[in-house]
Design an enzyme around this catalytic site. Structure first.
Site, short mmCIF file in Angstrom:
data_model
loop_
_atom_site.label_atom_id
_atom_site.label_comp_id
_atom_site.label_asym_id
_atom_site.label_seq_id
_atom_site.Cartn_x
_atom_site.Cartn_y
_atom_site.Cartn_z
N HIS A 30 38.91 36.59 41.72
CA HIS A 30 40.30 36.73 41.30
C HIS A 30 40.64 35.73 40.19
O HIS A 30 40.10 34.62 40.15
CB HIS A 30 41.25 36.49 42.47
CG HIS A 30 41.36 37.65 43.40
ND1 HIS A 30 41.96 38.84 43.04
CD2 HIS A 30 40.96 37.81 44.69
CE1 HIS A 30 41.92 39.68 44.07
NE2 HIS A 30 41.32 39.08 45.08
N CYS B 96 40.00 39.78 36.39
CA CYS B 96 41.08 40.55 35.76
C CYS B 96 41.33 40.03 34.35
O CYS B 96 41.28 38.83 34.09
CB CYS B 96 42.37 40.43 36.58
SG CYS B 96 42.29 41.26 38.17
#
Length: 219
Positions: A117, A192
């Site tokens: 993440h 991301c």
């Protein structure tokens, strides 16, 4: 409407801060547990069964969801260390880095592909855009320390979540452009592309430059 607004703010707050608090504790616990396990559990005598030929336990022998390695990225600070778990399911990525279990293991020929993440759940790769070619990624297993060096700038390659070629054993960019170095042992970091929800992924490629036994003997 006021209640709905409060609940929405609470949810956002939990995602942005609550998950970080919980995940950071779990990550510290996982690092300590893995290091203690490595100290206390001797390596198996049969290197052909659960080792990669360099003395490190193969991730293939580690159950999905369990920790298999530790990762350090000096660019992120001297105290940066994160556990690497097998698999990339949501519950796995909530704990640290996830290893694509169909990809190569640490130090092996092929592509050691990892995901993490960028925001929430401890934010392991929040500073991914700061990485540059030449930065080191250090991977530690029970018996080995592997040093990878990045070859690409993560800001130069953003793909969609459907572009699974980046975790292939020898990634080839179908659109041309950024690809990994022509090396037999690669590493891929993926996260991301933006700080908030996105279907795009930021990618950095690197290659293995050294592998050292923890006893100090070179492999």
């Amino acid at each position: 409407m006021v209640l709905a607004g409060v609940l929405m703010l609470g949810y956002v707050g939990w995602q942005m801060w609550g998950t970080n608090y919980v995940s950071e504790r779990k990550q510290r616990d996982a690092v300590e547990t893995l290091e203690r396990t490595w100290r206390e559990a001797p390596a198996p005598d049969d290197a052909s069964g659960s080792q990669d030929g360099r003395g490190a336990a193969e991730p293939a022998s580690v159950p999905l969801g369990d920790a298999s390695a530790l990762i350090r990225i000096p660019r992120f600070g001297d105290d940066y260390v994160m556990p690497v778990f097998e698999g990339v399911a949501d519950d796995v990525l909530a704990q640290g880095f996830g290893h694509f279990d169909t990809s190569a293991g640490p130090g092996e020929k092929g592509n050691y592909a990892l995901a993490a993440h960028r925001v929430t759940h401890g934010e392991p790769l929040r500073d991914m855009p700061s990485l540059r070619p030449g930065d080191e990624v250090l991977v530690e297993t029970r018996d080995m320390r592997y040093t990878y060096v990045l070859d690409t700038d993560p800001n130069d390659l953003v793909v969609t979540f459907r572009d699974v070629w980046v975790v292939d054993p020898a990634p080839v960019n179908p659109a041309g452009g950024v690809e990994p170095a022509d090396e037999p042992r690669l590493i891929t970091l993926t996260t991301c592309a933006e700080l908030f929800h996105t279907d795009n992924r930021m990618i950095a490629f690197g290659h293995l430059v050294s592998a050292e036994e923890k006893t100090g003997a070179a492999s």
